[in-house]
Structures are given as C-alpha cells and as structure tokens.
Design an enzyme around this catalytic site. Structure first.
Site, short mmCIF file in Angstrom:
data_model
loop_
_atom_site.label_atom_id
_atom_site.label_comp_id
_atom_site.label_asym_id
_atom_site.label_seq_id
_atom_site.Cartn_x
_atom_site.Cartn_y
_atom_site.Cartn_z
N HIS A 259 0.91 -1.23 -0.25
CA HIS A 259 -0.05 0.04 0.01
C HIS A 259 0.84 1.28 -0.03
CE1 HIS A 259 -4.11 -1.46 0.33
NE2 HIS A 259 -3.80 -2.25 0.97
N ASP B 86 -2.15 2.46 -3.63
CA ASP B 86 -3.30 3.08 -2.79
C ASP B 86 -2.92 3.27 -1.11
OD1 ASP B 86 -5.22 3.82 -4.60
OD2 ASP B 86 -6.40 1.94 -4.52
N ARG B 87 -3.47 4.39 -0.52
CA ARG B 87 -3.35 4.56 0.71
C ARG B 87 -1.88 5.40 1.37
NH1 ARG B 87 -7.97 2.62 3.30
NH2 ARG B 87 -8.93 0.75 2.28
N HIS C 147 -6.79 -3.32 -5.09
CA HIS C 147 -6.56 -2.17 -5.49
C HIS C 147 -5.97 -1.74 -6.51
CE1 HIS C 147 -7.83 0.09 -1.60
NE2 HIS C 147 -7.90 -1.09 -1.08
N HIS D 278 -4.48 -13.07 -3.90
CA HIS D 278 -4.81 -11.76 -2.82
C HIS D 278 -5.66 -12.00 -2.10
CE1 HIS D 278 -4.25 -7.49 -1.62
NE2 HIS D 278 -5.59 -7.57 -1.79
N ARG E 49 -17.38 -5.65 3.38
CA ARG E 49 -16.32 -5.13 2.47
C ARG E 49 -17.19 -4.44 1.12
NH1 ARG E 49 -10.63 -5.57 2.52
NH2 ARG E 49 -9.95 -6.91 3.83
N ASP F 163 -9.79 16.26 -17.61
CA ASP F 163 -8.45 16.32 -18.10
C ASP F 163 -7.21 16.12 -17.00
OD1 ASP F 163 -9.13 18.45 -16.44
OD2 ASP F 163 -8.40 20.28 -17.92
N GLU G 54 -19.50 21.80 -13.62
CA GLU G 54 -19.09 20.72 -13.02
C GLU G 54 -19.27 20.41 -11.74
OE1 GLU G 54 -16.02 19.30 -16.58
OE2 GLU G 54 -15.25 20.46 -14.95
N ASP H 216 -14.56 29.95 -6.23
CA ASP H 216 -14.02 30.43 -7.24
C ASP H 216 -13.04 31.49 -6.98
OD1 ASP H 216 -12.79 31.18 -9.88
OD2 ASP H 216 -14.83 31.88 -10.71
N ASN I 269 -10.22 33.01 -7.96
CA ASN I 269 -9.54 34.00 -8.97
C ASN I 269 -10.53 34.28 -9.86
OD1 ASN I 269 -6.91 33.18 -7.70
ND2 ASN I 269 -6.78 31.07 -9.08
N ASP J 253 -12.11 32.80 -12.20
CA ASP J 253 -11.74 32.32 -13.65
C ASP J 253 -12.88 31.13 -14.04
OD1 ASP J 253 -10.90 30.31 -11.88
OD2 ASP J 253 -8.93 30.13 -12.73
#
Length: 675
Positions: A187, A217-218, A247, A298, A372, A581, A590, A619, A621, A623
């Site tokens: 991990h 991860d972690r 993971h 695993h 889990r 992106d 969004e 926000d 700035n 922008d």
C-alpha cells in the site's frame, strides 16, 4: 539453650512470605494492567478495521449508483447528456486496447516526445534494464527523488508488453529456486519495501519473490513502489511474480489516493501515466501456484472458484473488477437474445471478484462479504474442499491487516501475510514476509518500520495511547457524519425526549446505525458523558464537535456544510470522475453537477441556490474554475472537549521532534524500543 526455632528464623520466614505476597500482588496487578492495555488495543484495532471496510463498502455503493444513474438518466436535458458522456468516458478510460488500436494507445501514452531537461537530478533508465540501474533506482527513491515521466512511461510500456505474455496463474518450482519470499500488501509504504530488500536482499535468480497485490493506494509512495516492483519484474521475469490485488483497480484508485498521487507528481503527463498504469494493472496475473501444492492469491476463494476458470478467462477485460459484465467494453459484451450478459460471463466475472475481495471466516459455508461489500466470506469447509479437489496443501493470501503481520486460519490451511507495518497508525501492527523452502514450511520475518523509531523510545502505554487516540478521532468523524441518523435512532429509544438512554439502548442504537460491531459499552467513556444514574447523555456526543471549513457563503447553513462533510469522500470520487483532463480543477457547472450527483446518491435534496453560492465563493480567482482538492481538504472536525493527560501525551509524541520525545519518554517510566 533450647531446641525450638530461633527468632531470627521466624523473622526470615516472615520476610520471605511478605516478599512472596508482594511478588504475587505485583504479578496480579501487572497482568490486569496488561489485559486492560490489550483490551484497549483490540478495541482500537476493531475501530480501524470497521472504518476501512465501511469505506470500501461506500465506494461500491457509489459505483453501483453511477451504474444505475447511467441506465436511467433522462436523455432530454443537455446537462444530463453532458453528465452521462463524461461519466461513461471515465468508466471506460484505460480500456484503450479494446476501443482503440494498439497504435492509438502508443500515441496517447507516447514518451518519446517528452524532454528530459538538464535540471532533472533523479534516476535515469535505459532498456533493457541492468542490475546497476535497479540499485540506482532504489537509491534515488531513498533520497526522495521522483522518476521522470519519460522513464516511467517507458517502464510501464515494457512492463505491459511482458505481462501480456504471462499466464493468468504464475507457476513457481522450488526444485529450481530452492527458496522463495512472499510479500503481502504494501500500500505505497516504500520504507517497508526498503526494509524487505535490506533484510532479504534484492530479487534475483537465487532470490525469487512473489508480491501478492495491493502495492498501491493509501500510502504516499505508490508510484515508487510500483516502479520498483515492475523494474524487478523486467530485470528478472522468471524470478519475480506479481499478483493483482483488489486495489490494482481504476475505481479503487479514484478514492484511495493513487490517482491523486499520480496527478500531483506528474502534472501535465498525469493522464498518460494513470491511463497506462490502469492498462498494466489489467494485465497482472491473478494468482501463483507453487509446486502444485500452494495456491497464492490476494483475497481468497469462494465455493465456485475453480482453477480451470481462472486459467482460461480473459483477465484483461477487467480494467476495474467492480464493473459487472454488462458494462464491459461500454456495454458491448456478448449478450443473449434478451440483451443481458450470458451466464458464462457473469460466472467468469464473479471468479475474479471473489479471488480479489474474499476473506476467510470461522463460520462454515460461503456468504456475501457484507463488511467490504464485495467478494464473500468462506469457511473452513470451503477451504478444505478446494484444497482436496485440487490436491493442494495451503492457501496463502493477503488483503487483511494483521497485528503480527501474519495469521493462520482454517486449521492452518489458510495463511494471511501482510507486509505494510504501521498500517493504521504508528505502532498499530508489524509487517511480515514469508520465507518458503523446499519443505513448504513457512518461516516469518517481522519488522516495524517508522521514521519516528530512529532513536525514539516510548512506553507501551504511550504507544497504545497513540493508536487509541487516533482510532477514537476517526470514529468520532464517522459518528458525526451519521449524526442525523443517530439522533433519529435515539428518538426511538427515548420517546419522551429526556436526552438520556440506558447504556444497553445506547449501544443498540449505535450498532443499528453504524453497523461496525464494536464494543460500544467499553468505548462509551471515550465518546459520551453519563449522569449520576449511569444513563448516557446522548447530546454530549455532538455538543463538543463542530465542522470547521475554510470558506463561508451568504446562504450557507449547517445542513449544507454537514452534508458535504458527511459525504466528502464520495464527493471527491465524483469530482475525479468529472475532472476529464485530470487537472485537479473543475468548472463551476461541473461542481454543480457533482453536488447534484451526490444529492441523488444520498437521497437528500441539496438546495441549488446554496450550491451556486458556494461555487462562486470557491472560485477565488474568478476564472470559472474550482480547485476541488483544496475544497475537500478545507473540512475538518474540531473536538472542543477538554483533552485528557494521556491524549495530550499521545498527541505530543506524534508531533514533537525525536529529541523531545526521548526526553518525555525517559521521564514517563519503563520504555520499550519500537523495532
């Protein structure tokens, strides 16, 4: 002169008797003291484990919600069409080899155009790799250097090509290698990997390794751990074997830190790097067979696991194992006349899900893994049947943190190995790895690697106090996040609104809402006050806690802040899915879409006016972009309750310098070295 006993003899007997009584009293006190410390440690351990599993369950619920939302999202609104296209694109991101040609994949993740400037002082790689370059890579990571994006992408491309030639199940023959080292979850904890290499040596023909999944991860150094393992694999393809863990999965990486780490370290090239990592993970083998006697996987098995299925299925289909068959390849998987996936596809997918997510339990049979949310619980009877039918002796698996780094279950037919020390908190557990010889008898090497351990001594009580204080803080966050549900549950036991509950009723209410199977009666004094009659004053669970955030809005009320705090992990996953992106920023629209998704997921309406006002506030700035990482880190829960002396000592030990900690520990009585 008489012949009777002398007074000095009677005096000596009296002293001896007193000394014996004192020794027994001290022994009794010490045993009671040790038992209490152990009870506190076990309680803290259960808190950590319950919160970890609850988080995985939340991730699966969120993913299932996305699946349902995509299926039933009304197509008549522009915002819905945009949202659907973004989420669909993210869910199929990484599956480039199934939707694009090999040439397009190479173009998308091309490294030849990336320039390495003269200011770069990190390790450099040329292929094929040499042992000297592996040593240089290890030393570079020890100095805190980051591997350049060009070299990392080339490393990943070479790893992918090699893994494509590997079978689903690796085969190891100890008649050739004589010995074998097996490591469990790491991990992203690179110090543990350095410790293993220091104690056991680097991989090679005379020192083969199996790494049993969950190496990302972690932790904060998942990229470096993965790069080292892949470099070892390329250098010694017949002597290093890497199994896939649950993971090594694109959906898990969105929530548990690997995606964020990649994007933070590689900025402009982050999308390329993460996409290629997803591809490599999908080609990792699923298990390893040692001498046809030991099965290394695993997670575990189920009552439907068969070696034939594991050896013949197409593992590369599962960029995320959490994607059911009807979503693979954007919904174009082979289906029957009704449009549903074939039963064979479902069985194949379930085989992979079970071996990566399952846990052994004391109960017989096989049942859904409710903690889990994925895989199953398998009993000793399931293990025995699987071993007998395949003429095997032992299952070695990982997937679960163990205090000593390893644990036998199912009458020593299942062995769990876990290699990430201090997994929950400093001192919470040891890491371990297995040394296996031709006699197939596992030997264990344990260790505990922490920077704080260099030159620092702390008492056992202080170490348990650190672990317990951290666990209680995490539990309070979980309790506060479920405050509304808890208050409603308390109301059922307190219809007259007295604000007080019998201890048993309070314990039942806590378990009914949180489903964590914790010793609530023992934890009561850490979480809530009681009155003179011994009844729990339920309001004190929340009176001393408040959410602190680094922003304010004109319309914001407690409900919005609490809702966002309560679901900030899920909101973070939504942000990363929407962030096409991988820039770490999303537009105001969004952000509003993300809050709308969250509102649908939790079934609680969030005022659009409040969201718009909050988006404008964030926000900074002006922008039109919001840095969602800063937004998520702006929340924290502040406990205003006066701290006990022990909590203050625990906090000071985690924050002070090594020199200061040494002085404090020397003044606090007996000490022990943290290994």
């Amino acid at each position: 002169m008489g012949c009777g006993p002398s007074k000095s003899g009677e005096s000596d007997m009296g002293k001896s008797e007193k000394l014996m009584k004192a020794a027994l009293l001290i022994q009794k006190w010490y045993r009671r003291y040790s038992a209490r410390l152990e009870a506190r440690r076990i309680s803290a351990w259960k808190i950590y484990q319950s919160i970890e599993y609850a988080g995985e369950q939340d991730q699966l619920k969120l993913y299932n919600f996305f699946n349902n939302m995509l299926a039933f999202l009304p197509p008549d609104q522009n915002s819905n069409q945009h949202l659907s296209s973004v989420i669909t694109a993210r869910f199929t991101a990484g599956a480039v080899t199934r939707t694009e040609s090999e040439q397009e994949l190479l173009k998308h993740t091309d490294y030849t155009t990336i320039r390495v400037t003269s200011s770069y002082k990190g390790p450099r790689l040329t292929f094929p790799l040499s042992r000297y370059q592996l040593t240089t890579l290890v030393e570079g990571f020890k100095r805190g250097k980051t591997l350049h994006a060009r070299f990392l992408l080339e490393l990943l491309h070479n790893t992918r090509q090699l893994l494509k030639t590997k079978a689903n199940v690796n085969v190891v023959n100890l008649n050739i290698t004589k010995q074998l080292t097996i490591c469990g979850d790491l991990h992203g904890k690179i110090d543990d990997l350095f410790t293993i290499f220091y104690k056991n040596g680097l991989p090679g023909p005379d020192n083969p390794y199996i790494f049993n999944g969950d190496f990302v991860d972690r932790g904060n150094h998942s990229v470096e751990v993965a790069a080292l393992l892949f470099a070892c694999l390329l250098l010694f393809p017949n002597d290093v074997h890497i199994n896939r863990g649950n993971h090594e999965d694109s959906v898990m990486n969105m929530r548990y830190g690997f995606m964020k780490e990649v994007l933070n370290k590689y900025k402009d090239h982050g999308t390329k790097v993460f996409t290629l990592f997803e591809e490599v993970f999908s080609w990792l083998p699923l298990a390893t067979m040692i001498d046809k006697k030991i099965f290394v996987v695993h997670g575990g098995i189920s009552d439907n696991t068969t070696l034939f299925s594991l050896e013949t299925l197409d593992r590369h289909k599962y960029i995320s194992v959490l994607k059911p068959p009807y979503q693979i390849e954007g919904g174009n998987s082979e289906a029957n006349d009704s449009g549903k996936p074939k039963m064979s596809e479902i069985i194949e997918w379930k085989q992979v899900l079970d071996i990566l997510w399952s846990d052994p339990k004391t109960q017989l049979g096989c049942s859904p893994n409710s903690f889990r949310g994925g895989g199953c619980y398998f009993g000793a009877d399931v293990t025995d049947k699987f071993l007998r039918s395949n003429n095997l002796k032992l299952i070695i698996r990982s997937h679960e943190c163990k205090r000593d780094g390893y644990e036998y279950t199912h009458y020593k037919q299942v062995l769990t190995i876990f290699s990430a020390s201090n997994y929950y908190e400093e001192g919470s557990n040891k890491g371990a790895y297995i040394k296996l010889g031709q006699d197939h008898k596992p030997e264990f090497v344990q260790y505990m690697t922490t920077k704080a351990s260099r030159g620092r001594n702390i008492s056992i009580r202080q170490r348990v106090g650190i672990i317990e204080a951290s666990a209680i803080r995490n539990l309070k966050e979980r309790i506060f996040a479920s405050g509304l549900e808890l208050k409603q549950e308390f109301q059922k036991f307190d219809p007259e609104n007295t604000g007080r509950l019998h201890v048993m009723d309070w314990c039942c209410a806590m378990e009914n809402v949180l489903h964590m199977e914790l010793p609530w009666r023992t934890l009561r004094e850490k979480l809530v006050d009681v009155d003179a009659d011994g009844k729990v004053i339920v309001t004190t669970m929340f009176d001393f806690c408040q959410i602190h955030c680094n922003f304010t809005t004109a319309q914001e009320g407690p409900s919005l802040t609490e809702t966002l705090y309560r679901n900030k992990d899920s909101l973070g996953t939504i942000f990363r899915i929407i962030d096409k992106d991988n820039s770490g920023s999303i537009s105001m629209q969004e952000f509003e879409d993300a809050c709308d998704i969250l509102s649908r997921h939790i079934g609680h309406e969030i005022s659009k006016e409040q969201v718009v006002d909050l988006a404008r506030c964030l926000d900074i700035n002006k922008d039109g972009q919001i840095d969602f990482n800063e937004f998520l880190e702006a929340f924290r829960l502040v406990d205003q309750r006066p701290r006990t002396d022990e909590e203050l000592v625990s906090l000071s030990l985690t924050s002070m310098s090594d020199k200061e900690a040494d002085l404090l520990s020397r003044s606090s009585g007996s000490t022990v070295n943290i290994i």
